[in-house]
Design an enzyme around this catalytic site. Sequence first.
Site, PDB file in Angstrom:
ATOM      1  N   GLU A  74      -6.335  27.125  12.609  1.00 28.93           N
ATOM      2  CA  GLU A  74      -7.740  26.421  12.807  1.00 28.93           C
ATOM      3  C   GLU A  74      -8.414  27.032  14.110  1.00 28.93           C
ATOM      4  O   GLU A  74      -8.848  26.277  15.064  1.00 28.93           O
ATOM      5  CB  GLU A  74      -7.854  25.087  12.616  1.00 28.93           C
ATOM      6  CG  GLU A  74      -7.392  24.733  11.215  1.00 28.93           C
ATOM      7  CD  GLU A  74      -7.364  23.051  11.068  1.00 28.93           C
ATOM      8  OE1 GLU A  74      -7.441  22.418  11.949  1.00 28.93           O
ATOM      9  OE2 GLU A  74      -7.044  22.787  10.074  1.00 28.93           O
ATOM     10  N   ASN A  85      -4.114  30.743   9.516  1.00 29.45           N
ATOM     11  CA  ASN A  85      -4.392  29.720   8.607  1.00 29.45           C
ATOM     12  C   ASN A  85      -5.626  28.656   9.063  1.00 29.45           C
ATOM     13  O   ASN A  85      -5.655  28.423  10.040  1.00 29.45           O
ATOM     14  CB  ASN A  85      -3.130  28.631   8.460  1.00 29.45           C
ATOM     15  CG  ASN A  85      -3.223  27.775   7.309  1.00 29.45           C
ATOM     16  OD1 ASN A  85      -3.129  28.210   6.128  1.00 29.45           O
ATOM     17  ND2 ASN A  85      -2.966  26.715   7.211  1.00 29.45           N
ATOM     18  N   HIS A 122      -8.919  22.701   0.904  1.00 31.96           N
ATOM     19  CA  HIS A 122      -9.015  21.538   0.682  1.00 31.96           C
ATOM     20  C   HIS A 122     -10.553  21.552   0.011  1.00 31.96           C
ATOM     21  O   HIS A 122     -11.520  21.434   1.003  1.00 31.96           O
ATOM     22  CB  HIS A 122      -9.028  20.725   2.190  1.00 31.96           C
ATOM     23  CG  HIS A 122      -7.701  20.702   2.884  1.00 31.96           C
ATOM     24  ND1 HIS A 122      -6.780  19.885   2.343  1.00 31.96           N
ATOM     25  CD2 HIS A 122      -7.316  21.249   4.056  1.00 31.96           C
ATOM     26  CE1 HIS A 122      -5.697  19.970   3.327  1.00 31.96           C
ATOM     27  NE2 HIS A 122      -5.943  20.855   4.181  1.00 31.96           N
ATOM     28  N   GLU A 147      -3.097  24.504   1.267  1.00 29.23           N
ATOM     29  CA  GLU A 147      -3.088  23.332   1.333  1.00 29.23           C
ATOM     30  C   GLU A 147      -4.087  22.540   0.514  1.00 29.23           C
ATOM     31  O   GLU A 147      -4.864  21.776   0.712  1.00 29.23           O
ATOM     32  CB  GLU A 147      -3.552  22.833   2.893  1.00 29.23           C
ATOM     33  CG  GLU A 147      -2.906  23.634   4.048  1.00 29.23           C
ATOM     34  CD  GLU A 147      -3.358  23.090   5.357  1.00 29.23           C
ATOM     35  OE1 GLU A 147      -4.053  22.185   5.466  1.00 29.23           O
ATOM     36  OE2 GLU A 147      -2.854  23.528   6.319  1.00 29.23           O
ATOM     37  N   ASP A 192      -6.080  20.372  -2.137  1.00 30.13           N
ATOM     38  CA  ASP A 192      -6.406  19.281  -2.842  1.00 30.13           C
ATOM     39  C   ASP A 192      -8.026  19.071  -3.255  1.00 30.13           C
ATOM     40  O   ASP A 192      -8.560  19.843  -2.775  1.00 30.13           O
ATOM     41  CB  ASP A 192      -5.942  18.186  -1.910  1.00 30.13           C
ATOM     42  CG  ASP A 192      -6.381  18.096  -0.598  1.00 30.13           C
ATOM     43  OD1 ASP A 192      -7.122  18.754  -0.161  1.00 30.13           O
ATOM     44  OD2 ASP A 192      -5.943  17.504   0.404  1.00 30.13           O
TER      45      ASP A 192
HETATM   46  C1  XIL Z   1      -2.671  16.386   7.944  1.00 29.10           C
HETATM   47  C2  XIL Z   1      -1.536  15.626   7.372  1.00 29.10           C
HETATM   48  O1  XIL Z   1      -1.473  15.718   6.186  1.00 29.10           O
HETATM   49  C3  XIL Z   1      -1.599  14.410   7.995  1.00 29.10           C
HETATM   50  O2  XIL Z   1      -0.429  13.444   7.509  1.00 29.10           O
HETATM   51  C4  XIL Z   1      -1.806  14.234   9.457  1.00 29.10           C
HETATM   52  O3  XIL Z   1      -2.115  12.671   9.804  1.00 29.10           O
HETATM   53  C5  XIL Z   1      -3.008  15.192  10.004  1.00 29.10           C
HETATM   54  O4  XIL Z   1      -2.716  16.536   9.605  1.00 29.10           O
HETATM   55  N1  XIL Z   1      -5.097  20.799   7.881  1.00 29.10           N
HETATM   56  C6  XIL Z   1      -3.730  21.179   8.217  1.00 29.10           C
HETATM   57  C7  XIL Z   1      -2.720  20.214   8.047  1.00 29.10           C
HETATM   58  O5  XIL Z   1      -3.627  22.285   8.722  1.00 29.10           O
HETATM   59  O6  XIL Z   1      -1.814  20.187   9.098  1.00 29.10           O
HETATM   60  C8  XIL Z   1      -3.377  18.739   8.314  1.00 29.10           C
HETATM   61  O7  XIL Z   1      -2.413  17.932   7.874  1.00 29.10           O
HETATM   62  C9  XIL Z   1      -4.638  18.796   7.241  1.00 29.10           C
HETATM   63  C10 XIL Z   1      -5.777  19.714   7.508  1.00 29.10           C
END
Ligand code: XIL
Length: 324
Positions: A133, A174, A210, A239, A241
């Site tokens: 990020e 990422n 996401h 990641e 969802d």
């Molecule tokens: C999130 C985790 O799922 C949580 O448990 C934590 O509190 C915060 O981070 N982008 C990312 C991940 O790269 O590392 C993040 O994970 C979600 C967003």
Amino acid sequence: MSNQDSLREVADGRAFDLGTAVDAAALRDDVSYRDTVRTEFNALTPENALKMGPLRPSLNTYDFTDADALVNFARANDMTVRGHTLVWHNQTPEWFQPWDYTDDQLRRFLREHVQTVVGRYRRSVGTWDVVNEAVADDGTMRETVWYDAMGEQYLDRAFEWANEVNPDADLYYNDYGADAVNEKSDAVYDLVERLLDRGVPLDGVGLQLHALGEWPDPDSVAENVRRFQALGLDVQVTEMDVAFPAGEEPDDALERQAEFYGDVLDACLDTGVDTLVTWGVDDARSWIRSFRDFSERYTGDPLLFDERNRPKPAYRAVREALST
Ligand code: XIL
């Protein structure tokens, strides 16, 4: 494929890495969680355990307990590991107050961190999200502690340091919101192009995916993947969802969610993406239910398994996509 085959068996059958983000405490305490992880997935990303905050109780110490447990579990169950993440602006340790340090101290601290962590898992972690990020939502470079201390070069150095310690690892940049062709992914594209021009040892781009409230168009995801591949980079979905805006879910929400998972899997298979990771195993433990105000903004059932660990329509859609 028989109807008895698990998701993992179907993924194994076509050499696809189907991963999930795993929580160390849940893995330790919950047998059914543990069983789901090892029977349904062949790849694992530590959800938090490899981040700097959890790993660094103090300036000069490391606590590898949770990270080791996850990596050992993966090894025992023949799963690949995505190391997440070495350099990020979030989840830095609480004691870490950047203004206590000079730029040079920050640079040396980061180098020592990257090399220690990559070195420890040289034989067990083959893929790293080296930087997470780095691009802000408006497409400019995010002004993080690392950027303030080192400028854009912090990415160059982080990749070089990781590469020195493990030249065999696949090193990823990422980010979120860069899944489809859009302004953010344009900015990520420009960034990775600059890194490649400077000879930085970058192997791939991770699209977090996401899909919260707004879902990217799968065709545009495929187009986006192809332009990164055209730079010679690998692409993974790291990641995923899928949630609706809270209060706006349609009656057929689970079917719509399933269809979207299937469409993204198809886009992966069409473009040669060989890894997709869901950000969590079951809905009960999704980060959306505990992170900031996300539970007010999005529906809290974004994953492949429901609160009681039962496979959802999305599970069947992913399985179906991987079987065809
Ligand atoms: C999130 C985790 O799922 C949580 O448990 C934590 O509190 C915060 O981070 N982008 C990312 C991940 O790269 O590392 C993040 O994970 C979600 C967003």
